[in-house]
Design a protein around this motif. Structure first.
Motif, PDB file in Angstrom:
ATOM      1  N   VAL A   1       0.833  -1.202   0.000  1.00  0.00           N
ATOM      2  CA  VAL A   1       0.000   0.000   0.000  1.00  0.00           C
ATOM      3  C   VAL A   1       0.871   1.256   0.000  1.00  0.00           C
ATOM      4  N   ALA A   2       1.994   1.165   0.717  1.00  0.00           N
ATOM      5  CA  ALA A   2       2.888   2.327   0.735  1.00  0.00           C
ATOM      6  C   ALA A   2       3.407   2.642  -0.664  1.00  0.00           C
ATOM      7  N   LEU A   3       3.756   1.597  -1.398  1.00  0.00           N
ATOM      8  CA  LEU A   3       4.228   1.799  -2.774  1.00  0.00           C
ATOM      9  C   LEU A   3       3.123   2.384  -3.646  1.00  0.00           C
ATOM     10  N   LEU A   4       1.931   1.847  -3.506  1.00  0.00           N
ATOM     11  CA  LEU A   4       0.803   2.361  -4.277  1.00  0.00           C
ATOM     12  C   LEU A   4       0.561   3.827  -3.925  1.00  0.00           C
ATOM     13  N   GLU A   5       0.750   4.143  -2.649  1.00  0.00           N
ATOM     14  CA  GLU A   5       0.589   5.517  -2.179  1.00  0.00           C
ATOM     15  C   GLU A   5       1.570   6.422  -2.892  1.00  0.00           C
ATOM     16  N   ARG A   6       2.777   5.922  -3.021  1.00  0.00           N
ATOM     17  CA  ARG A   6       3.813   6.716  -3.671  1.00  0.00           C
ATOM     18  C   ARG A   6       3.445   7.056  -5.113  1.00  0.00           C
ATOM     19  N   PHE A   7       2.725   6.129  -5.751  1.00  0.00           N
ATOM     20  CA  PHE A   7       2.300   6.411  -7.117  1.00  0.00           C
ATOM     21  C   PHE A   7       0.923   7.041  -7.161  1.00  0.00           C
ATOM     22  N   GLY A   8       0.398   7.358  -6.001  1.00  0.00           N
ATOM     23  CA  GLY A   8      -0.866   8.081  -5.958  1.00  0.00           C
ATOM     24  C   GLY A   8      -2.090   7.222  -6.190  1.00  0.00           C
ATOM     25  N   ILE A   9      -2.009   5.909  -6.031  1.00  0.00           N
ATOM     26  CA  ILE A   9      -3.191   5.081  -6.274  1.00  0.00           C
ATOM     27  C   ILE A   9      -3.481   4.147  -5.104  1.00  0.00           C
ATOM     28  N   ALA A  10      -3.170   4.601  -3.886  1.00  0.00           N
ATOM     29  CA  ALA A  10      -3.427   3.764  -2.719  1.00  0.00           C
ATOM     30  C   ALA A  10      -4.901   3.394  -2.612  1.00  0.00           C
ATOM     31  N   GLN A  11      -5.774   4.255  -3.122  1.00  0.00           N
ATOM     32  CA  GLN A  11      -7.209   3.970  -2.987  1.00  0.00           C
ATOM     33  C   GLN A  11      -7.617   2.774  -3.837  1.00  0.00           C
ATOM     34  N   LEU A  12      -6.754   2.330  -4.741  1.00  0.00           N
ATOM     35  CA  LEU A  12      -7.091   1.186  -5.583  1.00  0.00           C
ATOM     36  C   LEU A  12      -6.579  -0.133  -5.012  1.00  0.00           C
ATOM     37  N   ALA A  13      -6.061  -0.067  -3.783  1.00  0.00           N
ATOM     38  CA  ALA A  13      -5.393  -1.251  -3.218  1.00  0.00           C
ATOM     39  C   ALA A  13      -6.207  -2.529  -3.343  1.00  0.00           C
ATOM     40  N   GLU A  14      -7.523  -2.442  -3.105  1.00  0.00           N
ATOM     41  CA  GLU A  14      -8.326  -3.657  -3.134  1.00  0.00           C
ATOM     42  C   GLU A  14      -8.956  -3.918  -4.488  1.00  0.00           C
ATOM     43  N   ALA A  15      -8.723  -3.035  -5.456  1.00  0.00           N
ATOM     44  CA  ALA A  15      -9.400  -3.183  -6.743  1.00  0.00           C
ATOM     45  C   ALA A  15      -8.687  -4.193  -7.631  1.00  0.00           C
ATOM     46  N   ARG A  16      -9.465  -4.833  -8.518  1.00  0.00           N
ATOM     47  CA  ARG A  16      -8.883  -5.763  -9.468  1.00  0.00           C
ATOM     48  C   ARG A  16      -8.462  -4.999 -10.715  1.00  0.00           C
ATOM     49  N   PRO A  17      -7.478  -5.522 -11.442  1.00  0.00           N
ATOM     50  CA  PRO A  17      -6.995  -4.825 -12.646  1.00  0.00           C
ATOM     51  C   PRO A  17      -8.092  -4.498 -13.641  1.00  0.00           C
ATOM     52  N   ALA A  18      -9.100  -5.354 -13.739  1.00  0.00           N
ATOM     53  CA  ALA A  18     -10.142  -5.125 -14.743  1.00  0.00           C
ATOM     54  C   ALA A  18     -10.848  -3.790 -14.539  1.00  0.00           C
ATOM     55  N   ARG A  19     -10.820  -3.292 -13.304  1.00  0.00           N
ATOM     56  CA  ARG A  19     -11.551  -2.051 -13.048  1.00  0.00           C
ATOM     57  C   ARG A  19     -10.638  -0.828 -13.052  1.00  0.00           C
ATOM     58  N   MET A  20      -9.417  -0.994 -13.565  1.00  0.00           N
ATOM     59  CA  MET A  20      -8.519   0.165 -13.562  1.00  0.00           C
ATOM     60  C   MET A  20      -8.322   0.716 -14.957  1.00  0.00           C
ATOM     61  N   SER A  21      -7.927   1.968 -15.019  1.00  0.00           N
ATOM     62  CA  SER A  21      -7.610   2.554 -16.315  1.00  0.00           C
ATOM     63  C   SER A  21      -6.192   2.137 -16.705  1.00  0.00           C
ATOM     64  N   GLY A  22      -5.843   2.414 -17.952  1.00  0.00           N
ATOM     65  CA  GLY A  22      -4.518   2.047 -18.441  1.00  0.00           C
ATOM     66  C   GLY A  22      -3.407   2.658 -17.612  1.00  0.00           C
ATOM     67  N   GLY A  23      -3.581   3.927 -17.283  1.00  0.00           N
ATOM     68  CA  GLY A  23      -2.542   4.599 -16.515  1.00  0.00           C
ATOM     69  C   GLY A  23      -2.380   4.000 -15.129  1.00  0.00           C
ATOM     70  N   GLU A  24      -3.498   3.640 -14.523  1.00  0.00           N
ATOM     71  CA  GLU A  24      -3.427   3.047 -13.183  1.00  0.00           C
ATOM     72  C   GLU A  24      -2.753   1.686 -13.245  1.00  0.00           C
ATOM     73  N   ARG A  25      -3.070   0.919 -14.288  1.00  0.00           N
ATOM     74  CA  ARG A  25      -2.446  -0.398 -14.394  1.00  0.00           C
ATOM     75  C   ARG A  25      -0.948  -0.268 -14.596  1.00  0.00           C
ATOM     76  N   GLN A  26      -0.578   0.737 -15.376  1.00  0.00           N
ATOM     77  CA  GLN A  26       0.854   0.934 -15.619  1.00  0.00           C
ATOM     78  C   GLN A  26       1.579   1.203 -14.321  1.00  0.00           C
ATOM     79  N   ARG A  27       0.947   1.992 -13.447  1.00  0.00           N
ATOM     80  CA  ARG A  27       1.593   2.314 -12.179  1.00  0.00           C
ATOM     81  C   ARG A  27       1.683   1.090 -11.272  1.00  0.00           C
ATOM     82  N   VAL A  28       0.616   0.266 -11.281  1.00  0.00           N
ATOM     83  CA  VAL A  28       0.662  -0.958 -10.468  1.00  0.00           C
ATOM     84  C   VAL A  28       1.774  -1.871 -10.973  1.00  0.00           C
ATOM     85  N   ALA A  29       1.892  -1.971 -12.306  1.00  0.00           N
ATOM     86  CA  ALA A  29       2.928  -2.843 -12.872  1.00  0.00           C
ATOM     87  C   ALA A  29       4.309  -2.381 -12.442  1.00  0.00           C
ATOM     88  N   LEU A  30       4.523  -1.075 -12.479  1.00  0.00           N
ATOM     89  CA  LEU A  30       5.813  -0.536 -12.069  1.00  0.00           C
ATOM     90  C   LEU A  30       6.059  -0.788 -10.583  1.00  0.00           C
TER      91      LEU A  30
END
Lengths: 226, 354, 267
Positions: free
Chosen positions: B114-143
């Motif tokens: 969650v801390a890493l996700l926070e760093r990329f500004g998407i901590a609120q997506l922590a429990e979300a599945r990839p199918a519900r994310m936008s391309g940019g959000e998925r890119q950040r999770v992948a990184l």
């Protein structure tokens, strides 16, 4: 179209071959357990002739108005069969030995009914042993013969004609006359057939004609005197 | 320090490349499609077996086919950001990120993720599945996922290619930040020169399975070794046939008519490259003075304002692009359909193999 | 191109015909005899034995098929080698064999006179005429169904997903368990449903290989066949239960795999 018991396959096919040589006669068969064939007729199937491995089924159909008076055309003997080369069985008494696996027909099939009649006539101890040794109830005779040839069972109750038809793969122990159940084959013309005359002629041939000869060759005995 | 030397056949192509990247630095791998860039990444990561290679990282030999040595990918632990992100669809964002973590305690893994996700500004997506994310959000999770596993090397395969223009800008800035802070070697495959120059200290161009040029962005732009490099770095590329013209010059007959001169000597089919900002526009009837030697007549096909300049699309015997200031554009009355003359110096004309 | 006005209705008529033809026999099972009679004949000992045996043997067979078939399918899906197509065709063979042929094959391999007969006898393992033999026959006829579906499902898992798992530190076994199986799950479940339904309906191979004896080897299809001639309502009642169970199985599998694949598809 003839519905016939599975145990009649070999002789009836030879009978049909003989019939084919005379013009205008063609026979088609459906071989299966007599009980299944009777049930099909009850459900509305209409062959021209029904040849059963017992008297009971044609008589039942007659009482429901589905066939005409059945004519007995052959008898057979129930025997105890085993695979040639097996030394486990040499008499009825051997069935009581430990670990003997026996196959009989299911209760809905004539060969199974006859076997059950025989078993009920056995002395109590042997009867109990045989009942305990039954490991398979086949829907028709060919299943029993198959299990015997594969040595999946040690002994089975089939007709003498099946042993003949197996051509050496099976050996048989005769059943004493006092215990043997009366086996009677009867055929009847099915009501509603459009080929009543050929049907009657076919049955007549079974009683005394090319059919009778084929049956005798296969080990079937003539019909009991009326 | 990542050192890789490979010789590998991919169908009809033979990949023969050597590269090395110091820790804390990023090497960009560019090249036309099919040149073997992704294959090279996969050979480094270990998800494809090299036919003949020697790859080592920080002294540990990962692959030495001569000795039949090859570490499985899970031992090399390269952080890999795939072109399609390859997020696990059945796992939430934080579980994706935590996948490669070695912490035993579930709670600590979740916190770190969650801390890493926070760093990329998407901590609120922590429990979300990839199918519900936008391309940019998925890119950040992948990184984040690649970084969370504390990789020995970071490998990125076109990490921003699938993003729309707006997300790309932000993603490139974020990626730049990550690369600057990362103290591990990084290899970045990209087809965008601007991205390569802003994210990597060095660029290697892979063409036909070989590294045909390596250097920093300005070196590549100044002296492209091939038509691809020239095109890649943003030059105008014209095609023609060259022959020596005496006086240290080469004359090039352009396909479609027209003649230009270049310094350097080549013969036969060539690609001629010149940068848009080196092209000067003149009104049709002007007399040309100065040391420019290449002149062509052209018609304006498009006028685009880009930041503090104007990009003018032109059609002479072949298409061209020129960049001029707003003031020049106004004074020359540049508009679609207008006829102009373009010129540039022979010394600004570079020749390379076609 | 002129639109033919009769084409649309023709399509609808064809569908209606196909639907009626396929559905009518199934409906007829339930409607032919009075429901009260159907239910009462279910209480018959032979019927309950048959149903219990069908459920037990098919469940055990499914456990075996999934346990052995899943890793095998994964191996098939992820390894590339020249004999692959031939191997897959061999594995498909039991599916197209007539059940009697399948039964014969099993006898020839595992029967007392079969290739492995003496070996099995030495190990005191008896299959023919035993419940274990029923399980073996069911595995043989339904196993390939699962194997092939599972193989296709694993094959459809994108390589980048398993690659990602490996680079993140998971070995082959961990990748199989944590990524491949969960992602392929809808396909695996579909395969399981099909195989299970096939196993429940298996008749010929079971009869030939294991025989038919109430409580030991007489599964529901065998009991239906035995009772058809003597007790039609009982046969119909058993048929109705089998149909209902198979339908529930199919629907259940569809729901399970459908909900999951919807989640994956909504990118």
């Amino acid at each position: 179209m003839v519905f016939a018991a599975a145990s009649l396959k070999a002789p009836l096919e030879r009978y049909a071959a003989k019939l084919r040589s005379s013009p205008g006669v063609s026979v088609r068969y459906s071989f299966a357990g007599s009980g299944l064939l009777a049930a099909q007729i009850e459900e509305g199937l209409r062959p021209d002739v029904f040849a059963s491995a017992n008297l009971k089924l044609p008589r039942r159909l007659r009482s429901h108005g589905m066939v005409q008076t059945p004519v007995a055309f052959a008898t057979n003997r129930l025997v105890l069969a085993f695979a040639a080369g097996s030394s486990k069985i040499s008499s009825l008494g051997d069935l009581a030995r430990r670990g003997v696996a026996i196959a009989i027909g299911s209760a809905a099939v004539p060969v199974g009914e006859y076997a059950r009649i025989l078993i009920s006539r056995l002395p109590a101890r042997l009867r109990r042993a045989v009942l305990a040794g039954i490991r398979d109830e086949e829907p028709d005779v060919s299943g029993i013969v198959g299990k015997l040839s594969q040595r999946a069972v040690d002994a089975g109750f089939v007709y003498a004609s099946d042993v003949t038809a197996a051509g050496g793969a099976l050996r048989a122990v005769a059943i004493p006359a006092s215990l043997a159940p009366p086996v009677a084959y009867a055929a009847a013309v099915v009501n509603g057939t459009r080929q009543a005359a050929p049907a009657r002629a076919y049955i007549a041939g079974l009683v005394s004609g090319a059919g009778r000869r084929a049956l005798a060759q296969a080990g079937f005995l003539p019909a009991p005197a009326p | 320090m990542l050192r890789a030397e490979v010789s590998h056949e991919i169908g009809p192509l033979r990949l023969e490349a050597r590269l090395d990247v110091t820790r804390g630095r990023c090497l960009a791998l560019a090249g036309p499609s099919g040149a073997g860039k992704t294959t090279l990444l996969r050979l480094i990561a270990g998800t494809e077996a090299a036919q003949s290679a020697r790859i080592e990282c920080d002294g540990a030999v990962w692959v030495d086919t001569a000795r039949s040595l090859s570490w499985p990918p899970e031992r090399r632990r390269c952080g890999y950001v795939f072109q399609d992100y390859a997020l696990f669809p059945h796992l939430s964002a934080w579980r994706n990120v935590a996948y490669g973590m070695r912490e035993r305690s579930r709670r600590r893994r979740r916190e770190a993720a969650v801390a890493l996700l926070e760093r990329f500004g998407i901590a609120q997506l922590a429990e979300a599945r990839p199918a519900r994310m936008s391309g940019g959000e998925r890119q950040r999770v992948a990184l984040a996922r690649a970084l969370a596993a504390r990789p020995s090397v970071l490998l990125l395969d076109e990490p921003v290619a699938a993003l729309d223009a707006e997300s790309r800008g932000r993603a490139v800035r974020e990626l730049g930040q990550v690369l600057r802070e990362l103290e591990r070697p990084a290899v970045l495959v990209t087809h965008d020169f601007a991205d390569a120059s802003s994210l990597a200290e060095e660029i290697a161009v892979l063409e036909g399975g070989r590294v045909i040029q390596r250097g920093d962005a300005s070196a590549l732009a100044a002296t492209p070794n091939s038509a691809f490099v020239a095109d890649f770095t943003g030059a105008v590329v014209l095609r023609g046939n060259a022959r020596p013209a005496g006086d240290g010059l080469t004359a090039v007959e352009l396909d479609g008519g027209g003649m230009v001169f270049a310094t350097g000597s080549r013969t036969g089919p060539v690609a001629v490259s010149v940068y848009p900002w080196e092209i000067v526009l003149h009104p049709p009837g002007a007399r040309l003075e100065g040391s420019a030697q290449n002149v062509l007549a052209a018609t304006v096909t498009s006028v685009t304002e880009v930041a503090d300049r104007v990009r003018v699309g032109l059609q002479a015997c072949q298409p061209l692009v020129a960049e001029v200031t707003h003031a020049s554009a106004r004074s020359l009355a540049i508009a679609t359909g207008a006829r102009v003359r373009v010129s540039w110096k022979a010394t600004a004309t570079r020749l390379s193999e076609r | 191109m002129r639109a033919r006005p009769w084409f649309g209705p023709l399509l609808v008529a064809s569908l209606a015909l196909a639907f009626a033809f396929l559905v009518l026999p199934v409906v007829a099972i339930f409607v032919h005899t009075a429901p009260a009679k159907l239910v009462s004949s279910l209480g018959d000992r032979a019927s309950t034995d048959a149903l219990r045996l069908s459920l037990e043997t098919s469940t055990i067979a499914m456990v075996v098929v999934v346990a052995v078939g899943t890793p095998a399918a994964y191996w098939l899906a992820t390894r590339v080698f020249r004999a692959r197509a031939a191997l897959i065709t061999l594995l498909e063979l039991p599916l197209v064999l007539p059940p009697a042929v399948a039964g014969l094959g099993l006898l020839a391999a595992l029967g007392p006179d079969g290739i492995l007969g003496p070996a099995l006898a030495n190990a005191h393992v008896q299959l023919v005429l035993q419940t274990a033999g029923v399980v073996v026959a069911l595995c043989f006829v339904s196993g390939p169904l699962y194997l092939l579906q599972a193989q296709a499902a694993f094959g459809a898992v994108e390589r980048s997903l398993t690659d990602a798992s490996r680079t993140l530190g998971a070995g082959e076994a961990a990748t199989f368990a944590r990524v491949a199986v969960p992602v392929a799950l809808p396909g695996l479940l579909t395969g399981l449903g099909l195989a299970w339904a096939r196993a429940l309906g298996e008749f010929g191979a079971t009869l030939m290989f294991a025989g038919s004896l109430q409580g030991v080897t007489q599964t529901a299809p065998l009991a239906i066949y035995a009772q058809f001639a003597s007790d039609l309502p009982a046969a119909l009642a058993l048929s109705a239960v089998l149909v209902a169970f198979s339908a529930a199985l199919l629907v259940g599998v569809k729901l399970l795999s459908g909900s999951r694949s919807l989640g994956l598809a909504a990118r």
